[in-house]
Enzyme design. Structure first.
Site, PDB file in Angstrom:
ATOM      1  N   ARG A 161       0.830  -1.218   0.000  1.00  0.00           N
ATOM      2  CA  ARG A 161       0.000   0.000   0.000  1.00  0.00           C
ATOM      3  C   ARG A 161       0.857   1.258   0.000  1.00  0.00           C
ATOM      4  O   ARG A 161       0.603   2.187  -0.776  1.00  0.00           O
ATOM      5  CB  ARG A 161      -0.949   0.014   1.199  1.00  0.00           C
ATOM      6  N   ASN A 165      -6.117  -2.671   2.118  1.00  0.00           N
ATOM      7  CA  ASN A 165      -6.096  -4.123   2.232  1.00  0.00           C
ATOM      8  C   ASN A 165      -7.525  -4.630   2.358  1.00  0.00           C
ATOM      9  O   ASN A 165      -8.369  -3.980   2.983  1.00  0.00           O
ATOM     10  CB  ASN A 165      -5.321  -4.565   3.477  1.00  0.00           C
TER      11      ASN A 165
END
EC number: 3.6.1.7
Length: 93
Positions: A22, A40
């Site tokens: 990320r 996520n």
């Protein structure tokens, strides 16, 4: 003439959680001038939305196939829609 803007909704599968995917996506997006978000999912995938010039979004999607150095990407699924005007790029939790 300005380049066409696009919006991509992306799902990335593989070893993509716990490997700074990320944060690396956020950095790669900012480098390309792409706006959106990344998060996520409970099933182990990463979900992202990218908005920006078509070439920049395409470049970021290509980057997603490799991702962060410790990631092991098995699949990248992409669908396109009309841009909504997202500001900045954020990691969602």
């Amino acid at each position: 003439m300005s380049e066409t803007r696009t919006r991509a909704h992306v799902f990335v599968s593989g070893t993509v959680q716990g490997v700074f995917y990320r944060a690396s996506t956020r950095d790669a997006a900012r480098e390309r001038g792409v706006r959106g978000w990344v998060r996520n999912l409970d099933d182990g995938r990463v979900e992202a939305v990218f908005e920006g010039p078509e070439s920049a979004v395409d470049s970021l999607i290509e980057w997603c196939h490799t991702g962060s150095p410790d990631a092991s990407v098995s699949d990248v699924s992409v669908s396109y829609t009309e841009p909504e005007g997202i500001d900045g790029f954020h990691i969602r939790r």
